[in-house]
Design an enzyme around this catalytic site. Structure first.
Site, short mmCIF file in Angstrom:
data_model
loop_
_atom_site.label_atom_id
_atom_site.label_comp_id
_atom_site.label_asym_id
_atom_site.label_seq_id
_atom_site.Cartn_x
_atom_site.Cartn_y
_atom_site.Cartn_z
N HIS A 98 52.73 -40.35 15.80
CA HIS A 98 52.04 -40.39 17.01
C HIS A 98 51.07 -39.75 16.94
O HIS A 98 49.24 -40.85 17.93
CB HIS A 98 53.24 -40.56 18.21
N GLU A 99 50.86 -38.58 17.23
CA GLU A 99 50.31 -38.07 17.10
C GLU A 99 48.98 -38.17 16.19
O GLU A 99 48.03 -38.12 17.18
CB GLU A 99 50.62 -36.38 17.08
N HIS A 124 46.46 -41.58 17.36
CA HIS A 124 45.84 -40.83 18.48
C HIS A 124 44.09 -40.66 17.90
O HIS A 124 43.16 -41.14 18.68
CB HIS A 124 46.03 -39.73 19.67
N GLU A 159 49.32 -44.50 24.81
CA GLU A 159 50.38 -43.75 24.39
C GLU A 159 51.37 -45.24 23.52
O GLU A 159 51.66 -44.70 22.72
CB GLU A 159 51.04 -43.50 25.40
#
Length: 253
Positions: free
Chosen positions: A117-118, A121, A175
């Site tokens: 997920h990070e 970004h 997100e």
């Protein structure tokens, strides 16, 4: 954790006679590198060899599944000794994980869900788009003030840029996109995407009063679980293909 300040060394693009700072990807990467090293100097790094190897193992498996040019970057991983439940990725190929995250990410698959997920970004350029959007919006306000005799110039706009940096929260849309892209990254690396559901159940139990700081702008736990369930069929297809191709990580906690 997010980071503060974007160094006021950005180029100006003339727009309607006003100097509007536009941040390039390389400039954001340079500032990220500076802040990453500053954080390393200010915070204790974990000295647990096994923990560092474990987090590096998961991170490396994720990075190998990124698209170009991100897969070709020399990614740095730092493990910070802290009870905070926290993780981040920065433009230019930098990943930070706080040891407190391991209290809720109980296995390699759950840790991969967070790191995927990070990193998403970064690959989706959320920081770059966010900073430029904010800079452009605020420059318009400053330009109007200058016309009225407020005395603002390029230096003032650039100085304002120093307060935007990487500290602003990501939008809900960012997100959700990072959830989807990150889920596919972890699946492609051979981590079981179904474990992302258990991760969020763990988060909910651990944080009765609210999400940890790095999740403060994310969808609520219940909503996120429902959204992840909807994404699972595609992610499981990717995961099964990865397993068949021999991608079977064995990162030892």
């Amino acid at each position: 954790m997010r980071f503060s300040s974007l160094a006021p060394v950005l180029p100006a693009l003339l727009l309607g006679g006003c100097a509007v700072p536009i941040v390039s990807e390389s400039e954001l990467e340079s500032e990220s590198a500076r802040q990453f090293q500053e954080m390393r100097a200010q915070m204790p790094a974990s000295t647990d060899v096994r923990t560092r190897a474990y987090i590096n193992c998961v991170s490396s498996a994720i990075v190998q599944q990124l698209e170009k040019p991100y897969v070709d970057e020399d990614w740095e991983v730092e493990v910070f000794e802290s009870e905070d439940i926290n993780a981040f990725a920065m433009p230019g190929g930098r990943i930070g994980v706080f040891t407190g995250l391991l209290a809720v990410a109980e296995n390699q698959d759950q840790l991969a869900a967070v790191i995927g997920h990070e990193v998403a970004h970064v690959t989706q350029q959320h920081s770059l788009k966010r900073v430029n959007r904010e800079m452009t919006t605020r420059a318009g306000v400053i330009a109007g003030t200058a016309v009225l005799g407020g005395g603002y110039g390029v230096g003032d706009v650039l100085s304002m840029g120093a307060q935007l940096g990487l500290s602003l929260p990501f939008s809900r849309g960012n997100e959700i996109e990072a959830d989807t892209v990150g889920l596919n990254y972890m699946a492609a690396a051979g981590f079981n995407p179904a474990e992302s559901i258990q991760l969020w159940k763990n988060m909910g139990r651990k944080n009765k009063l609210g999400p940890p700081q790095f999740l403060s702008t994310h969808p609520s736990g219940d909503n996120r679980i429902q959204e992840l369930i909807q994404q699972l069929p595609q992610a499981l297809t990717i995961y099964n293909a990865a397993q068949a191709a021999g991608r079977k990580p064995a990162c030892q906690k």
